[in-house]
Scaffold this motif. Structure first.
Motif, PDB file in Angstrom:
ATOM      1  N   LEU A 296       0.829  -1.199   0.000  1.00  0.00           N
ATOM      2  CA  LEU A 296       0.000   0.000   0.000  1.00  0.00           C
ATOM      3  C   LEU A 296       0.867   1.254   0.000  1.00  0.00           C
ATOM      4  O   LEU A 296       1.974   1.258   0.557  1.00  0.00           O
ATOM      5  N   ALA A 352      -7.901  -5.032   2.834  1.00  0.00           N
ATOM      6  CA  ALA A 352      -6.618  -4.334   2.978  1.00  0.00           C
ATOM      7  C   ALA A 352      -6.330  -3.995   4.430  1.00  0.00           C
ATOM      8  O   ALA A 352      -5.823  -2.928   4.764  1.00  0.00           O
ATOM      9  N   PHE A 372     -15.602  -6.200  -1.583  1.00  0.00           N
ATOM     10  CA  PHE A 372     -14.441  -5.319  -1.453  1.00  0.00           C
ATOM     11  C   PHE A 372     -13.332  -5.973  -0.650  1.00  0.00           C
ATOM     12  O   PHE A 372     -12.154  -5.939  -1.022  1.00  0.00           O
ATOM     13  N   ARG A 373     -13.686  -6.597   0.470  1.00  0.00           N
ATOM     14  CA  ARG A 373     -12.681  -7.210   1.317  1.00  0.00           C
ATOM     15  C   ARG A 373     -11.960  -8.334   0.584  1.00  0.00           C
ATOM     16  O   ARG A 373     -10.743  -8.521   0.719  1.00  0.00           O
ATOM     17  N   ALA A 376      -9.670  -6.633  -2.274  1.00  0.00           N
ATOM     18  CA  ALA A 376      -8.506  -5.964  -1.689  1.00  0.00           C
ATOM     19  C   ALA A 376      -7.460  -6.986  -1.251  1.00  0.00           C
ATOM     20  O   ALA A 376      -6.249  -6.798  -1.448  1.00  0.00           O
ATOM     21  N   TRP A 379      -5.700  -8.314  -4.368  1.00  0.00           N
ATOM     22  CA  TRP A 379      -4.657  -7.428  -4.894  1.00  0.00           C
ATOM     23  C   TRP A 379      -3.351  -7.599  -4.126  1.00  0.00           C
ATOM     24  O   TRP A 379      -2.257  -7.511  -4.685  1.00  0.00           O
ATOM     25  N   ARG A 417      -4.019   1.055  -9.376  1.00  0.00           N
ATOM     26  CA  ARG A 417      -4.585   0.009  -8.511  1.00  0.00           C
ATOM     27  C   ARG A 417      -4.254   0.282  -7.048  1.00  0.00           C
ATOM     28  O   ARG A 417      -5.124   0.225  -6.173  1.00  0.00           O
ATOM     29  N   VAL A 421      -6.955   0.999  -4.055  1.00  0.00           N
ATOM     30  CA  VAL A 421      -7.056   0.162  -2.855  1.00  0.00           C
ATOM     31  C   VAL A 421      -6.829   1.007  -1.603  1.00  0.00           C
ATOM     32  O   VAL A 421      -7.529   0.854  -0.598  1.00  0.00           O
ATOM     33  N   GLN A 422      -5.866   1.924  -1.664  1.00  0.00           N
ATOM     34  CA  GLN A 422      -5.590   2.788  -0.515  1.00  0.00           C
ATOM     35  C   GLN A 422      -6.801   3.656  -0.189  1.00  0.00           C
ATOM     36  O   GLN A 422      -7.203   3.779   0.978  1.00  0.00           O
ATOM     37  N   ARG A 425      -9.566   1.538   1.181  1.00  0.00           N
ATOM     38  CA  ARG A 425      -9.230   1.123   2.547  1.00  0.00           C
ATOM     39  C   ARG A 425      -9.588   2.218   3.546  1.00  0.00           C
ATOM     40  O   ARG A 425     -10.114   1.941   4.632  1.00  0.00           O
ATOM     41  N   LEU A 439     -13.291   1.388  -5.015  1.00  0.00           N
ATOM     42  CA  LEU A 439     -12.292   0.475  -5.575  1.00  0.00           C
ATOM     43  C   LEU A 439     -12.428   0.335  -7.088  1.00  0.00           C
ATOM     44  O   LEU A 439     -11.435   0.334  -7.818  1.00  0.00           O
TER      45      LEU A 439
END
Length: 444
Positions: A296, A352, A372-373, A376, A379, A417, A421-422, A425, A439
């Motif tokens: 990240l 994440a 999402f979880r 993440a 990734w 990406r 993700v950041q 998160r 996302l």
């Protein structure tokens, strides 16, 4: 002592004590008392409080058994004969009362000893002892009060009636609400524990000790005195003293345990003192999770345990400088046997390194959060796979959302990406929006 031994053998005290042990240990070994971080074998406070909770089922039968013993003289046809003798009645009944008190006190002590042997917490304190001692007093008071009621109303219907009435009254204590909590705290059972970071307040144990002492004295006097009306005075006085001592709100019935909630940090893993014993199992997965999350742009620097009760409502925002973990939310303490380290790592990197936002109420849109979880985590690891906690819960909807989001994310340049993700998160950590939409870059 010889006469006391005779009373133990000739009455049903030992049998009732044995049945009480079986009932209490049976309830402790099955159901809610074995789950979550408040399981009765994980913490000293939980052990004492769950043992008290089993009095919901054990107290009423003891009252009924005591009432049955209270009919003994009348059923044997010697009641009037004993009343006509000059020897004080209290001398004759004292050993019987002592035998029952000894048998039931020993029964409760056996359950506590079993719990003490099984508890595997490094966080020892004496706050659990008053809760346990009041439980012994409550059980003895049940037997003596039952004996007194059996002598007061010497009818074959008395034992079942008082047992059913006792069970009904105890059952009413399961819903402490508002000002009524003072009356529900007069019951022998305490509510089931919901957190290892708080235990029954000292004011509750003090008030209950006064109350059950009054009930025990009332039962004693009903059995020992020929004139029975003065016997109600101890119960009335105890109630008048105990009720003001008891807290007026549910929050006041609990006392925080700051030592149990204190974080102890080592090698990037911060655990509460209550769960310090889990460090060996969690240290490796925590290191692997932090290593994966280093991709990240602003990675977390440590894994921290959230020192809080099991959530009923949705949580508030979490700081993003750490991976916050609640072991009950990971179903860590519900698993049979040791949890696989790879499963622990998967749980820690899900979203994440963020927690779920909802509490005990699971919203209809939970599939989007699960997606999402999952994405993440994919990734971070390069592999999309269902999260172990949610597979049974959400089924095909979460799988479809995860697959579509993963394909969308993979089509982006690597730098974008990471930024997506950041950002997602941070949204998930704050519980301030739809992280899946952030996302994928598409409105919901």
């Amino acid at each position: 002592m010889r006469v006391l031994g005779i009373e133990l053998r000739r009455t049903s005290a030992l049998v009732v004590g044995l049945i009480t042990v079986v009932v209490m240990l049976g309830m402790l070994s099955w159901g809610p008392a074995t789950k979550n971080s408040t399981a009765w074998t994980l913490q000293w406070s939980s052990m004492a409080e769950w043992t008290r909770f089993t009095l919901l089922f054990a107290w009423a039968p003891v009252v009924g058994a005591g009432a049955l013993l209270g009919l003994r003289d009348r059923r044997s046809g010697v009641d009037e004969l004993f009343d006509s003798t000059p020897r004080p009645r209290v001398q004759r009944v004292l050993r019987t009362l002592a035998a029952w008190g000894l048998a039931l006190g020993a029964a409760y002590a056996v359950v506590l000893v079993v719990g003490a042997v099984l508890v595997r917490s490094d966080h020892f304190h004496w706050g659990w002892l008053p809760v346990a001692l009041v439980g012994v007093l409550a059980l003895v008071a049940a037997a003596w009060l039952g004996m007194g009621l059996g002598r007061l109303v010497p009818s074959p219907l008395t034992p079942p009636v008082v047992a059913v009435a006792a069970f009904a009254l105890v059952a009413l204590s399961l819903r402490p609400e508002g000002e009524g909590i003072r009356w529900t705290l007069l019951a022998p059972a305490v509510p089931s524990p919901r957190s290892v970071y708080a235990h029954v307040a000292g004011a509750v144990s003090l008030g209950q000790a006064v109350w059950f002492t009054g009930l025990a004295l009332t039962g004693f006097l009903l059995v020992a005195l020929r004139r029975r009306w003065p016997a109600v005075l101890p119960a009335l006085v105890a109630g008048a003293v105990a009720v003001p001592l008891l807290p007026a709100t549910p929050a006041g019935a609990l006392s925080p345990d700051p030592v149990a909630a204190e974080l102890v940090c080592a090698d990037g893993l911060c655990l509460t003192r209550a769960h310090e014993g889990e460090r060996a199992a969690l240290a490796g997965p925590a290191r692997e999770a932090l290593r994966a999350l280093a991709k990240l742009p602003s990675p977390p620097v440590e894994v921290r345990e959230a020192a809080a009760a099991v959530r009923v409502e949705a949580r508030g925002p979490d700081p993003t400088d750490a991976v916050w973990v609640h072991l009950d939310e990971l179903v860590y303490f519900r698993s049979s046997g040791a949890v696989a380290p790879e499963d622990l790592t998967d749980w820690l990197i899900a979203g994440a390194g963020t927690r779920t936002c909802y509490g005990e109420y699971v919203p209809e849109e939970v599939a989007r959060e699960v997606a999402f979880r999952s994405v993440a985590a994919a990734w971070l690891t390069g592999e999309l796979k269902p999260l172990p906690v949610y597979r049974v819960w959400v089924g095909e909807e979460a799988d479809a959302l995860s697959t579509a989001a993963w394909e969308t994310l993979r089509a982006l340049p690597e730098a974008e990406r990471a930024a997506r993700v950041q950002e997602a998160r941070e949204v998930q950590a704050a519980c301030s929006g739809d992280a899946l939409s952030v996302l994928t870059g598409t409105p919901r």
